[in-house]
Scaffold this motif. Sequence first.
Motif, PDB file in Angstrom:
ATOM      1  N   PRO A  17       0.835  -1.385   0.056  1.00  0.00           N
ATOM      2  CA  PRO A  17      -0.255   0.038  -0.116  1.00  0.00           C
ATOM      3  C   PRO A  17       0.956   1.183   0.261  1.00  0.00           C
ATOM      4  CG  PRO A  17      -0.691  -1.514   1.717  1.00  0.00           C
ATOM      5  CD  PRO A  17       0.543  -2.174   1.023  1.00  0.00           C
ATOM      6  N   ARG A  18       2.116   1.029   0.311  1.00  0.00           N
ATOM      7  CA  ARG A  18       2.901   2.408   0.585  1.00  0.00           C
ATOM      8  C   ARG A  18       3.302   2.957  -1.159  1.00  0.00           C
ATOM      9  NH1 ARG A  18       7.224   0.894  -2.050  1.00  0.00           N
ATOM     10  NH2 ARG A  18       8.002  -1.525  -1.632  1.00  0.00           N
ATOM     11  N   ILE A  19       3.045   2.166  -1.998  1.00  0.00           N
ATOM     12  CA  ILE A  19       3.189   2.826  -3.206  1.00  0.00           C
ATOM     13  C   ILE A  19       2.229   3.644  -4.171  1.00  0.00           C
ATOM     14  CG2 ILE A  19       4.820   0.771  -3.749  1.00  0.00           C
ATOM     15  CD1 ILE A  19       2.597  -0.156  -5.889  1.00  0.00           C
ATOM     16  N   LYS A  20       1.012   3.798  -3.380  1.00  0.00           N
ATOM     17  CA  LYS A  20      -0.042   4.425  -3.854  1.00  0.00           C
ATOM     18  C   LYS A  20       0.262   5.972  -4.185  1.00  0.00           C
ATOM     19  CE  LYS A  20      -2.832   3.350  -0.846  1.00  0.00           C
ATOM     20  NZ  LYS A  20      -4.040   3.276   0.008  1.00  0.00           N
ATOM     21  N   SER A  21       0.736   6.761  -3.292  1.00  0.00           N
ATOM     22  CA  SER A  21       0.969   7.944  -3.335  1.00  0.00           C
ATOM     23  C   SER A  21       2.276   8.305  -4.305  1.00  0.00           C
ATOM     24  CB  SER A  21       1.043   8.849  -2.205  1.00  0.00           C
ATOM     25  OG  SER A  21       1.988   8.367  -1.236  1.00  0.00           O
ATOM     26  N   LYS A  22       3.393   7.330  -4.192  1.00  0.00           N
ATOM     27  CA  LYS A  22       4.790   7.640  -4.666  1.00  0.00           C
ATOM     28  C   LYS A  22       4.518   7.620  -6.208  1.00  0.00           C
ATOM     29  CE  LYS A  22       7.748   4.742  -3.476  1.00  0.00           C
ATOM     30  NZ  LYS A  22       9.207   4.169  -2.953  1.00  0.00           N
ATOM     31  N   ASN A  23       3.728   6.641  -6.629  1.00  0.00           N
ATOM     32  CA  ASN A  23       3.638   6.193  -8.244  1.00  0.00           C
ATOM     33  C   ASN A  23       2.778   6.882  -8.548  1.00  0.00           C
ATOM     34  OD1 ASN A  23       5.619   4.091  -9.000  1.00  0.00           O
ATOM     35  ND2 ASN A  23       4.859   3.176  -6.881  1.00  0.00           N
ATOM     36  N   LEU A  24       2.127   7.922  -8.292  1.00  0.00           N
ATOM     37  CA  LEU A  24       1.069   8.848  -8.864  1.00  0.00           C
ATOM     38  C   LEU A  24       1.789   9.536  -9.797  1.00  0.00           C
ATOM     39  CD1 LEU A  24      -1.570   9.752  -6.365  1.00  0.00           C
ATOM     40  CD2 LEU A  24      -1.696   8.255  -8.230  1.00  0.00           C
ATOM     41  N   VAL A  25       3.080   9.774  -9.749  1.00  0.00           N
ATOM     42  CA  VAL A  25       3.683  10.444 -10.676  1.00  0.00           C
ATOM     43  C   VAL A  25       3.732  10.211 -11.981  1.00  0.00           C
ATOM     44  CG1 VAL A  25       6.355  11.086 -11.231  1.00  0.00           C
ATOM     45  CG2 VAL A  25       5.489  11.041  -8.844  1.00  0.00           C
TER      46      VAL A  25
END
Length: 136
Positions: A17-25
């Motif tokens: 779940p940690r990748i949700k905000s980081k991969n919005l790039v």
Amino acid sequence: GIWITGSSLVGAAVKAPRIKSKNLVSVIFCEATAIFGVIIAIILLGKVKTVPTESLEANTNACPQMFYSGYAIFWAGFSVGVTNLASGITVGISGSGCALADAQDPSLFVKLLVVEIFGSALGIFGLIVGIIQTQN
């Protein structure tokens, strides 16, 4: 591009779940490609002008100039559209891989983000070519 990246991002976020905000790039890079299309549309809209019919009868060179202008505007928009399509697909596929790889190993995120930036540069190059095509 957004669909490919988004579906992989949602699927990989189940495991990490940690990748949700980081991969919005990756999704933002795909949106930037759409903005390039809007920019060239605004530029091309400023190039379109009405021609009075009196000047056509007096000037024999007006018709070839109008054909040249019309084709230049068309092909500028077409070339930007095709390069943005290629850029969107490239960013979408590399963004999908970035999301899946980041879910497995967090140290790969920055390395794969560089690949996405190169894919997004295709759209910028297409925008520059379209602007150059409309200069004459």
